[in-house]
Design a protein around this motif. Structure first.
Motif, mmCIF file in Angstrom:
data_model
loop_
_atom_site.group_PDB
_atom_site.id
_atom_site.type_symbol
_atom_site.label_atom_id
_atom_site.label_comp_id
_atom_site.label_asym_id
_atom_site.label_seq_id
_atom_site.Cartn_x
_atom_site.Cartn_y
_atom_site.Cartn_z
ATOM 1 N N GLY A 502 21.087 -28.419 1.359
ATOM 2 C CA GLY A 502 21.064 -29.248 2.558
ATOM 3 C C GLY A 502 22.306 -29.118 3.407
ATOM 4 O O GLY A 502 22.700 -30.083 4.079
ATOM 5 N N VAL A 503 22.946 -27.938 3.384
ATOM 6 C CA VAL A 503 24.144 -27.687 4.194
ATOM 7 C C VAL A 503 23.915 -26.423 4.998
ATOM 8 O O VAL A 503 22.929 -25.699 4.821
ATOM 9 N N SER A 504 24.846 -26.116 5.868
ATOM 10 C CA SER A 504 24.766 -24.894 6.669
ATOM 11 C C SER A 504 25.384 -23.735 5.902
ATOM 12 O O SER A 504 26.116 -23.920 4.932
ATOM 13 N N VAL A 505 25.084 -22.515 6.377
ATOM 14 C CA VAL A 505 25.649 -21.324 5.731
ATOM 15 C C VAL A 505 27.158 -21.290 5.913
ATOM 16 O O VAL A 505 27.899 -20.858 5.006
ATOM 17 N N GLN A 506 27.657 -21.738 7.077
ATOM 18 C CA GLN A 506 29.100 -21.767 7.289
ATOM 19 C C GLN A 506 29.787 -22.671 6.271
ATOM 20 O O GLN A 506 30.845 -22.310 5.727
ATOM 21 N N THR A 507 29.191 -23.820 6.029
ATOM 22 C CA THR A 507 29.769 -24.730 5.037
ATOM 23 C C THR A 507 29.748 -24.100 3.654
ATOM 24 O O THR A 507 30.698 -24.236 2.866
ATOM 25 N N LEU A 508 28.673 -23.397 3.374
ATOM 26 C CA LEU A 508 28.550 -22.725 2.076
ATOM 27 C C LEU A 508 29.621 -21.671 1.913
ATOM 28 O O LEU A 508 30.257 -21.558 0.847
ATOM 29 N N GLN A 509 29.864 -20.871 2.980
ATOM 30 C CA GLN A 509 30.890 -19.842 2.911
ATOM 31 C C GLN A 509 32.288 -20.461 2.857
ATOM 32 O O GLN A 509 33.182 -19.957 2.178
ATOM 33 N N LYS A 510 32.471 -21.567 3.584
ATOM 34 C CA LYS A 510 33.770 -22.222 3.604
ATOM 35 C C LYS A 510 34.143 -22.769 2.234
ATOM 36 O O LYS A 510 35.287 -22.658 1.791
ATOM 37 N N ASP A 511 33.151 -23.361 1.570
ATOM 38 C CA ASP A 511 33.417 -23.913 0.233
ATOM 39 C C ASP A 511 33.500 -22.829 -0.827
ATOM 40 O O ASP A 511 34.009 -23.083 -1.932
ATOM 41 N N GLY A 512 33.041 -21.625 -0.506
ATOM 42 C CA GLY A 512 33.141 -20.523 -1.461
ATOM 43 C C GLY A 512 32.256 -20.664 -2.679
ATOM 44 O O GLY A 512 32.583 -20.141 -3.743
ATOM 45 N N LEU A 513 31.097 -21.328 -2.511
ATOM 46 C CA LEU A 513 30.216 -21.531 -3.665
ATOM 47 C C LEU A 513 29.594 -20.230 -4.135
ATOM 48 O O LEU A 513 29.406 -20.012 -5.326
ATOM 49 N N LEU A 514 29.290 -19.329 -3.165
ATOM 50 C CA LEU A 514 28.667 -18.055 -3.519
ATOM 51 C C LEU A 514 29.638 -16.885 -3.407
ATOM 52 O O LEU A 514 29.214 -15.731 -3.354
ATOM 53 N N THR A 515 30.899 -17.163 -3.379
ATOM 54 C CA THR A 515 31.916 -16.116 -3.192
ATOM 55 C C THR A 515 32.815 -16.052 -4.407
ATOM 56 O O THR A 515 33.327 -17.086 -4.870
ATOM 57 N N ILE A 516 32.957 -14.850 -4.927
ATOM 58 C CA ILE A 516 33.875 -14.649 -6.051
ATOM 59 C C ILE A 516 35.306 -14.801 -5.550
ATOM 60 O O ILE A 516 35.690 -14.221 -4.510
ATOM 61 N N ASN A 517 36.096 -15.570 -6.249
ATOM 62 C CA ASN A 517 37.498 -15.769 -5.876
ATOM 63 C C ASN A 517 38.277 -14.503 -6.237
ATOM 64 O O ASN A 517 38.859 -14.381 -7.318
ATOM 65 N N LYS A 518 38.255 -13.588 -5.301
ATOM 66 C CA LYS A 518 38.821 -12.265 -5.571
ATOM 67 C C LYS A 518 40.321 -12.330 -5.813
ATOM 68 O O LYS A 518 40.852 -11.633 -6.692
ATOM 69 N N SER A 519 41.011 -13.145 -5.027
ATOM 70 C CA SER A 519 42.465 -13.247 -5.206
ATOM 71 C C SER A 519 42.825 -13.750 -6.593
ATOM 72 O O SER A 519 43.800 -13.291 -7.205
ATOM 73 N N LYS A 520 42.014 -14.663 -7.116
ATOM 74 C CA LYS A 520 42.272 -15.176 -8.451
ATOM 75 C C LYS A 520 41.992 -14.114 -9.505
ATOM 76 O O LYS A 520 42.733 -13.976 -10.488
ATOM 77 N N VAL A 521 40.943 -13.323 -9.271
ATOM 78 C CA VAL A 521 40.555 -12.317 -10.262
ATOM 79 C C VAL A 521 41.576 -11.196 -10.339
ATOM 80 O O VAL A 521 41.956 -10.741 -11.431
ATOM 81 N N ILE A 522 42.025 -10.735 -9.197
ATOM 82 C CA ILE A 522 42.926 -9.565 -9.207
ATOM 83 C C ILE A 522 44.387 -9.970 -9.287
ATOM 84 O O ILE A 522 45.266 -9.095 -9.230
ATOM 85 N N ASP A 523 44.640 -11.251 -9.419
ATOM 86 C CA ASP A 523 46.029 -11.697 -9.470
ATOM 87 C C ASP A 523 46.818 -11.040 -10.608
ATOM 88 O O ASP A 523 47.983 -10.658 -10.402
ATOM 89 N N PRO A 524 46.259 -10.855 -11.848
ATOM 90 C CA PRO A 524 47.056 -10.192 -12.898
ATOM 91 C C PRO A 524 47.442 -8.755 -12.558
ATOM 92 O O PRO A 524 48.496 -8.272 -12.994
ATOM 93 N N ILE A 525 46.582 -8.046 -11.782
ATOM 94 C CA ILE A 525 46.872 -6.635 -11.481
ATOM 95 C C ILE A 525 47.254 -6.463 -10.014
ATOM 96 O O ILE A 525 47.156 -5.360 -9.464
ATOM 97 N N LYS A 526 47.678 -7.520 -9.394
ATOM 98 C CA LYS A 526 47.984 -7.461 -7.970
ATOM 99 C C LYS A 526 49.110 -6.477 -7.680
ATOM 100 O O LYS A 526 49.078 -5.720 -6.705
ATOM 101 N N LEU A 527 50.090 -6.436 -8.580
ATOM 102 C CA LEU A 527 51.222 -5.528 -8.393
ATOM 103 C C LEU A 527 50.856 -4.093 -8.690
ATOM 104 O O LEU A 527 51.606 -3.165 -8.326
ATOM 105 N N LEU A 528 49.737 -3.870 -9.379
ATOM 106 C CA LEU A 528 49.328 -2.510 -9.718
ATOM 107 C C LEU A 528 48.489 -1.874 -8.625
ATOM 108 O O LEU A 528 48.233 -0.661 -8.670
ATOM 109 N N LEU A 529 48.049 -2.669 -7.645
ATOM 110 C CA LEU A 529 47.220 -2.140 -6.574
ATOM 111 C C LEU A 529 48.094 -1.582 -5.460
ATOM 112 O O LEU A 529 49.187 -2.111 -5.178
#
Length: 558
Positions: A502-529
């Motif tokens: 019952g929300v808009s797509v913008q709200t969905l993208q803003k809340d990141g419900l369907l988005t993988i938190n990429k910064s959190k995932v690659i944080d351990p290897i951030k210096l290796l990239l």
């Protein structure tokens, strides 16, 4: 005339004569003859009589002489008779003395034989009525034959006849014994009828058996309904217990089919036999009708609970394909909406739990396999394959070919895709958050494993190995995560999820419900990239978000 005869007799017999002569006919004849004689004849009459007397004496004497033996024998016989008569007289005296005692004993005998005589008469009457009595005595055997032969109608009529007979002749003990035997067979027939209700029978047979139970008047209406449901429940349990339990998928699908068909058959039989919509003088009171409905729906609720328990147990054992089972289960729940018992909502938490558990287990298995594969994978002397994976005809749903260079990532992605393909047909929106969290945790573990691998082997890396490791990190951060993000959008279309929430797509993208938190995932290897990985990632994310926003605007315009 009589007075003259009497005077003549007095003259002839002045001294009187024996009394036995009074009515003697010869005397009367002689007097009549004397009365007719003349005087001369009368004078001569004494002489004549005297001569006759002497003549008779001579004749008597002659007779005695000639027959003396007879007189002796007669005398002896008379003496013997006198002795016998004396003996008889003595015995008669004794008999007269014993007669009172004899009369008393005879009366006692009569009293004793009176009962015997009545018994004899009763036995004689019994013998004459032997056929009728035999029919009555054989009533229990006849009823047993009816029950064993399945002639329950005749058995009911016979039992009713015995009850009426005992009611009319309640003082006869043998009838009470017959009634007791019939009552025992009455219970046998009850067990027979209930036993048949525990078999797979059709509606006409059910109607007939319940009609017999009603006529037996053993159960009340509520008890009869309960007993019917208990017996049919036993049959349903027997059908379910006969299903092989080796394969969980076969057991569950067969359980769904058997439960749906047989349970609906039982409900149909119950509705046909016990019509709760009847109204009139014979209808049940409102409170009793409510109790009957409680019995039925309590039983339905219990059967649904048993099915849900079986469903949960088999799903926990592992069932594949899950979408088939889900479809059959939902059809099962929907079919019972016709009887006011749609239980699909009760199955949703079970399937959600199973899907969530299966997804987490599969992702954990993929993560564990990646850990094993990364331990065996080496970047030393690894040569770049220069694989080109972009082109005009490349399918966007196709996995990046750059992953083929690093088989731990490729195998990990392949296992995740297998999980997605298994669950995409029945993946509920309610577990989106858990799926995203589980996938991010798995990717974070992989990122940490990559960091551990680097710390363990980077000193032995050559220039080519370092370049290869750098490409490995880029492939993980850029290709693998981005492709998984696309897969998630394919499984969970943002428009559908937004409509569901019952929300808009913008709200969905803003809340990141369907988005993988990429910064959190690659944080351990951030210096290796490499430093250039960030702009590329931002560009890719912007390209992914822009079409979605445009699509949302188009939908709003429409």
């Amino acid at each position: 005339m009589e007075s003259e005869e009497e005077r003549l007799q007095d003259l002839l017999f002045p001294d009187g004569y024996p009394s036995e002569w009074i009515d003697s006919s010869p005397l009367k004849d002689y007097i009549s003859r004397v009365g007719s004689l003349t005087a001369e004849e009368l004078q001569k009459e004494p002489i004549k009589l005297n001569d006759e007397k002497h003549l008779l004496e001579d004749q008597i004497q002659e007779l005695a002489v000639s027959n003396y033996k007879v007189f002796l024998e007669t005398a002896q016989c008379s003496q013997s008779l006198f002795g016998q008569f004396t003996l008889i007289e003595n015995k008669l005296g004794t008999l007269l003395l014993d007669i009172p005692q004899f009369e008393k004993q005879f009366e006692n005998f009569l009293n004793k034989t009176k009962d015997i005589n009545s018994i004899r008469k009763l036995n004689s009457l019994t013998l004459t009525r032997n056929a009728q009595l035999l029919e009555i005595l054989e009533l229990p055997q006849l009823m047993e034959s009816f029950i064993n032969g399945g002639f329950y109608e005749d058995a009911l009529e016979l039992a009713s006849y015995v009850r009426r007979l005992c009611f009319k002749r309640s003082d006869i003990q043998i009838l009470k014994a017959i009634k007791d035997d019939v009552e025992k067979l009455w219970l046998v027939m009850l067990n027979k009828l209930l036993e048949q209700l525990r078999l797979g029978i059709q509606l006409p047979k059910c109607l007939q058996l319940v009609a017999y139970l009603r006529r037996m008047e053993i159960f009340s209406e509520s008890e009869l309904r309960m007993k019917f449901l208990q017996t049919r429940n036993t049959w349903l349990n027997n059908c379910l217990n006969s299903i092989p339990n080796d394969d969980p998928y076969h057991h569950l699908t067969k359980t769904i089919e058997v439960t749906r068909v047989n349970l609906f058959s039982i409900v149909t039989q119950y509705k046909a036999i016990f019509n709760d919509d009847e109204h009139g003088p014979l209808a049940s009171p409102r409170n009793q009708l409510t109790n009957c409905n409680i019995i039925f729906f309590s039983w339905i609720s219990d059967r649904v609970s048993i099915f849900l328990k079986t469903l949960e147990e088999d799903l926990d054992r592992g069932v594949s394909p899950l979408d088939t089972v889900l479809g059959q289960s939902m059809y099962f729940g929907l079919s019972f909406s016709r009887v006011g018992c749609d239980f699909r909502s009760l199955m949703v938490p079970i399937f959600v739990k199973t899907i969530k558990s299966a997804f987490k287990e599969s992702v954990l298995k993929a993560t564990t396999n990646f850990e094993k594969n990364i331990e065996r994978f080496t970047f030393i002397n690894k040569v770049h394959s220069n694989i080109t994976w972009k082109g005009k005809d490349v399918d966007p749903a196709r996995p990046p070919e750059t992953l083929l260079e690093f088989y731990p990532l490729a195998e990990y992605l392949n296992q995740i895709l297998i999980v997605f393909n298994e669950l995409r047909s029945c993946l509920p929106f309610a577990i989106i958050e858990e799926i995203m969290s589980c996938l991010e945790e798995s990717l974070l573990v992989i990122s940490n494993l990559i960091l551990i691998l680097y710390n363990a082997e980077h000193q032995a890396f050559s220039a080519n190995s370092k370049e290869s490791f750098s490409r490995f990190c880029m492939c993980f951060a850029d290709d693998l995560i981005s492709y998984l993000q696309k897969c998630l959008h394919t499984i969970f279309p943002p428009n559908s999820v937004a409509t569901y929430l019952g929300v808009s797509v913008q709200t969905l993208q803003k809340d990141g419900l369907l988005t993988i938190n990429k910064s959190k995932v690659i944080d351990p290897i951030k210096l290796l990239l490499p430093p250039k990985i960030d702009p590329i990632l931002d560009k890719i994310q912007n390209e992914d978000v822009k079409p979605k926003i445009n699509n949302e605007k188009e939908e709003d315009t429409n």
